[in-house]
Design a protein around this motif. Sequence first.
Motif, PDB file in Angstrom:
ATOM      1  N   THR A  45       0.842  -1.187   0.000  1.00 34.86           N
ATOM      2  CA  THR A  45       0.000   0.000   0.000  1.00 34.86           C
ATOM      3  C   THR A  45       0.884   1.246   0.000  1.00 34.86           C
ATOM      4  O   THR A  45       1.931   1.276   0.657  1.00 34.86           O
ATOM      5  N   ALA A  46       0.459   2.279  -0.695  1.00 32.89           N
ATOM      6  CA  ALA A  46       1.259   3.505  -0.800  1.00 32.89           C
ATOM      7  C   ALA A  46       0.369   4.729  -0.677  1.00 32.89           C
ATOM      8  O   ALA A  46      -0.800   4.711  -1.067  1.00 32.89           O
ATOM      9  N   LEU A  47       0.960   5.789  -0.141  1.00 36.48           N
ATOM     10  CA  LEU A  47       0.318   7.099  -0.052  1.00 36.48           C
ATOM     11  C   LEU A  47       1.245   8.101  -0.708  1.00 36.48           C
ATOM     12  O   LEU A  47       2.413   8.227  -0.323  1.00 36.48           O
ATOM     13  N   ASP A  48       0.734   8.814  -1.711  1.00 36.97           N
ATOM     14  CA  ASP A  48       1.509   9.859  -2.388  1.00 36.97           C
ATOM     15  C   ASP A  48       0.917  11.204  -2.014  1.00 36.97           C
ATOM     16  O   ASP A  48      -0.203  11.536  -2.427  1.00 36.97           O
ATOM     17  N   VAL A  49       1.653  11.976  -1.222  1.00 37.37           N
ATOM     18  CA  VAL A  49       1.167  13.259  -0.715  1.00 37.37           C
ATOM     19  C   VAL A  49       1.654  14.389  -1.618  1.00 37.37           C
ATOM     20  O   VAL A  49       2.836  14.478  -1.936  1.00 37.37           O
ATOM     21  N   GLY A  50       0.715  15.250  -2.022  1.00 39.46           N
ATOM     22  CA  GLY A  50       1.023  16.277  -3.007  1.00 39.46           C
ATOM     23  C   GLY A  50       1.023  15.665  -4.395  1.00 39.46           C
ATOM     24  O   GLY A  50       1.889  15.957  -5.223  1.00 39.46           O
ATOM     25  N   CYS A  51       0.020  14.825  -4.664  1.00 36.16           N
ATOM     26  CA  CYS A  51       0.023  13.992  -5.878  1.00 36.16           C
ATOM     27  C   CYS A  51      -0.265  14.766  -7.150  1.00 36.16           C
ATOM     28  O   CYS A  51      -0.028  14.265  -8.247  1.00 36.16           O
ATOM     29  N   GLY A  52      -0.815  15.990  -7.032  1.00 36.12           N
ATOM     30  CA  GLY A  52      -1.090  16.775  -8.240  1.00 36.12           C
ATOM     31  C   GLY A  52      -2.001  16.047  -9.198  1.00 36.12           C
ATOM     32  O   GLY A  52      -3.087  15.578  -8.829  1.00 36.12           O
ATOM     33  N   GLU A  53      -1.547  15.906 -10.442  1.00 39.71           N
ATOM     34  CA  GLU A  53      -2.363  15.268 -11.474  1.00 39.71           C
ATOM     35  C   GLU A  53      -2.236  13.745 -11.482  1.00 39.71           C
ATOM     36  O   GLU A  53      -2.833  13.085 -12.323  1.00 39.71           O
ATOM     37  N   GLY A  54      -1.447  13.198 -10.550  1.00 38.62           N
ATOM     38  CA  GLY A  54      -1.459  11.751 -10.358  1.00 38.62           C
ATOM     39  C   GLY A  54      -0.411  10.952 -11.098  1.00 38.62           C
ATOM     40  O   GLY A  54      -0.510   9.722 -11.135  1.00 38.62           O
ATOM     41  N   THR A  68      -3.070   5.501  -2.592  1.00 36.33           N
ATOM     42  CA  THR A  68      -3.919   6.643  -2.267  1.00 36.33           C
ATOM     43  C   THR A  68      -3.164   7.907  -2.647  1.00 36.33           C
ATOM     44  O   THR A  68      -2.032   8.126  -2.211  1.00 36.33           O
ATOM     45  N   GLY A  69      -3.787   8.740  -3.465  1.00 38.18           N
ATOM     46  CA  GLY A  69      -3.204  10.025  -3.824  1.00 38.18           C
ATOM     47  C   GLY A  69      -3.831  11.113  -2.974  1.00 38.18           C
ATOM     48  O   GLY A  69      -5.050  11.197  -2.860  1.00 38.18           O
ATOM     49  N   ALA A  70      -2.990  11.934  -2.351  1.00 34.71           N
ATOM     50  CA  ALA A  70      -3.479  13.011  -1.485  1.00 34.71           C
ATOM     51  C   ALA A  70      -2.986  14.358  -1.997  1.00 34.71           C
ATOM     52  O   ALA A  70      -1.832  14.488  -2.415  1.00 34.71           O
ATOM     53  N   ALA A 100      -0.656  18.741   3.490  1.00 36.58           N
ATOM     54  CA  ALA A 100       0.502  18.137   4.161  1.00 36.58           C
ATOM     55  C   ALA A 100       0.929  18.916   5.390  1.00 36.58           C
ATOM     56  O   ALA A 100       1.476  18.339   6.337  1.00 36.58           O
ATOM     57  N   ARG A 101       0.665  20.208   5.412  1.00 40.10           N
ATOM     58  CA  ARG A 101       1.110  21.049   6.529  1.00 40.10           C
ATOM     59  C   ARG A 101       0.325  20.779   7.799  1.00 40.10           C
ATOM     60  O   ARG A 101       0.799  21.068   8.903  1.00 40.10           O
ATOM     61  N   ASP A 111       2.575   1.008   3.511  1.00 40.79           N
ATOM     62  CA  ASP A 111       3.914   0.435   3.354  1.00 40.79           C
ATOM     63  C   ASP A 111       4.895   1.451   2.773  1.00 40.79           C
ATOM     64  O   ASP A 111       6.112   1.326   2.986  1.00 40.79           O
ATOM     65  N   LEU A 112       4.385   2.417   2.056  1.00 38.53           N
ATOM     66  CA  LEU A 112       5.215   3.463   1.467  1.00 38.53           C
ATOM     67  C   LEU A 112       4.468   4.784   1.534  1.00 38.53           C
ATOM     68  O   LEU A 112       3.296   4.863   1.155  1.00 38.53           O
ATOM     69  N   VAL A 113       5.131   5.808   2.035  1.00 44.04           N
ATOM     70  CA  VAL A 113       4.604   7.170   1.984  1.00 44.04           C
ATOM     71  C   VAL A 113       5.617   7.998   1.195  1.00 44.04           C
ATOM     72  O   VAL A 113       6.810   8.022   1.535  1.00 44.04           O
ATOM     73  N   THR A 114       5.159   8.638   0.154  1.00 44.34           N
ATOM     74  CA  THR A 114       6.061   9.371  -0.721  1.00 44.34           C
ATOM     75  C   THR A 114       5.544  10.785  -0.954  1.00 44.34           C
ATOM     76  O   THR A 114       4.329  11.031  -0.974  1.00 44.34           O
ATOM     77  N   CYS A 115       6.468  11.698  -1.126  1.00 44.54           N
ATOM     78  CA  CYS A 115       6.129  13.113  -1.313  1.00 44.54           C
ATOM     79  C   CYS A 115       7.216  13.747  -2.170  1.00 44.54           C
ATOM     80  O   CYS A 115       8.386  13.763  -1.773  1.00 44.54           O
ATOM     81  N   HIS A 116       6.841  14.240  -3.330  1.00 46.57           N
ATOM     82  CA  HIS A 116       7.811  14.801  -4.264  1.00 46.57           C
ATOM     83  C   HIS A 116       7.532  16.273  -4.552  1.00 46.57           C
ATOM     84  O   HIS A 116       6.436  16.642  -4.974  1.00 46.57           O
ATOM     85  N   PHE A 117       8.554  17.082  -4.318  1.00 52.00           N
ATOM     86  CA  PHE A 117       8.558  18.500  -4.685  1.00 52.00           C
ATOM     87  C   PHE A 117       7.413  19.284  -4.066  1.00 52.00           C
ATOM     88  O   PHE A 117       6.847  20.178  -4.678  1.00 52.00           O
ATOM     89  N   LEU A 118       7.089  18.910  -2.862  1.00 51.34           N
ATOM     90  CA  LEU A 118       6.200  19.724  -2.043  1.00 51.34           C
ATOM     91  C   LEU A 118       7.097  20.618  -1.195  1.00 51.34           C
ATOM     92  O   LEU A 118       7.934  20.127  -0.443  1.00 51.34           O
ATOM     93  N   HIS A 119       6.932  21.927  -1.335  1.00 53.48           N
ATOM     94  CA  HIS A 119       7.785  22.876  -0.632  1.00 53.48           C
ATOM     95  C   HIS A 119       6.931  23.870   0.156  1.00 53.48           C
ATOM     96  O   HIS A 119       5.868  24.285  -0.308  1.00 53.48           O
ATOM     97  N   THR A 120       7.420  24.212   1.323  1.00 47.96           N
ATOM     98  CA  THR A 120       6.725  25.195   2.165  1.00 47.96           C
ATOM     99  C   THR A 120       7.635  26.403   2.355  1.00 47.96           C
ATOM    100  O   THR A 120       8.821  26.233   2.663  1.00 47.96           O
ATOM    101  N   PRO A 121       7.119  27.606   2.187  1.00 48.47           N
ATOM    102  CA  PRO A 121       7.974  28.798   2.227  1.00 48.47           C
ATOM    103  C   PRO A 121       8.413  29.197   3.622  1.00 48.47           C
ATOM    104  O   PRO A 121       9.271  30.060   3.774  1.00 48.47           O
ATOM    105  N   ASP A 122       7.828  28.572   4.644  1.00 48.62           N
ATOM    106  CA  ASP A 122       8.143  28.972   6.016  1.00 48.62           C
ATOM    107  C   ASP A 122       9.112  28.014   6.708  1.00 48.62           C
ATOM    108  O   ASP A 122       9.280  28.057   7.928  1.00 48.62           O
ATOM    109  N   GLY A 123       9.739  27.129   5.928  1.00 50.09           N
ATOM    110  CA  GLY A 123      10.708  26.218   6.503  1.00 50.09           C
ATOM    111  C   GLY A 123      10.108  25.097   7.316  1.00 50.09           C
ATOM    112  O   GLY A 123      10.792  24.503   8.158  1.00 50.09           O
ATOM    113  N   SER A 124       8.848  24.770   7.081  1.00 46.98           N
ATOM    114  CA  SER A 124       8.159  23.768   7.907  1.00 46.98           C
ATOM    115  C   SER A 124       8.253  22.355   7.348  1.00 46.98           C
ATOM    116  O   SER A 124       7.525  21.469   7.805  1.00 46.98           O
ATOM    117  N   MET A 125       9.137  22.113   6.377  1.00 46.66           N
ATOM    118  CA  MET A 125       9.235  20.768   5.816  1.00 46.66           C
ATOM    119  C   MET A 125       9.723  19.747   6.847  1.00 46.66           C
ATOM    120  O   MET A 125       9.435  18.559   6.724  1.00 46.66           O
TER     121      MET A 125
END
Length: 214
Positions: A45-54, A68-70, A100-101, A111-125
């Motif tokens: 099972t996988a969760l992709d956070v910030g999935c955009g267009e999938g 699951t795309g979030a 995500a914030r 089993d896998l949580v993935t997040c690609h190129f999600l950026h926060t301007p306040d340094g909260s990553m």
Amino acid sequence: MSEDEERRMFEPESWEERYAGEEKVWSGDPNPQLVAEVAALTPGTALDVGCGEGGDVIWLAQQCWTVTGADFSANGLARAKRHAEEAGLAERTSWWQADARTFEAGDREFDLVTCHFLHTPDGSMVDVAGRLATAVGPGGHLLIVGHAPSEALFQQSTHHSHHDAMFLAEELLPGLPEGFEPVVVEQRPRSTVRDGIRVDIDDSTLLARRPRSW
């Protein structure tokens, strides 16, 4: 552009507008570090956070993951769902509107949580990394990839908030829960095309594993 206008670019309303049109925003290809790291993992099972267009969701589903795309954009999720259905992957995919914030996994584990190129301007990553880690099940993996600070990207963007949102992989380590094992913590060079110009950039890549007993 004012500071307020810059920060608005990171908010849901801005992305709702961006995904409101008919044209695709992204290529639909999977992110290269996802392919590099997940190819060796056993599908589950996988969760992709910030999935955009999938794009990543669809690739994972094609590799036999149940995904699951979030995303915080309803328009983005609608596009992603449509693309998955067109690819014949509706049964392997589901969708979750979440920011995500403020992400809370609740009783969900993957089993896998993935997040690609999600950026926060306040340094909260760092905080985001910790939040996403709570969704990783025993023996599972967390993969976070983002833009590393680089002169090439700074030259292409005059927005200070964009610069502030970039990070190095090791900067996320303090956000991981105790016991998580870092597997990959590095900046990986990659060549890409931006606005018709080829630039050399680095992908900050963090792969961490949750132990089976915690």
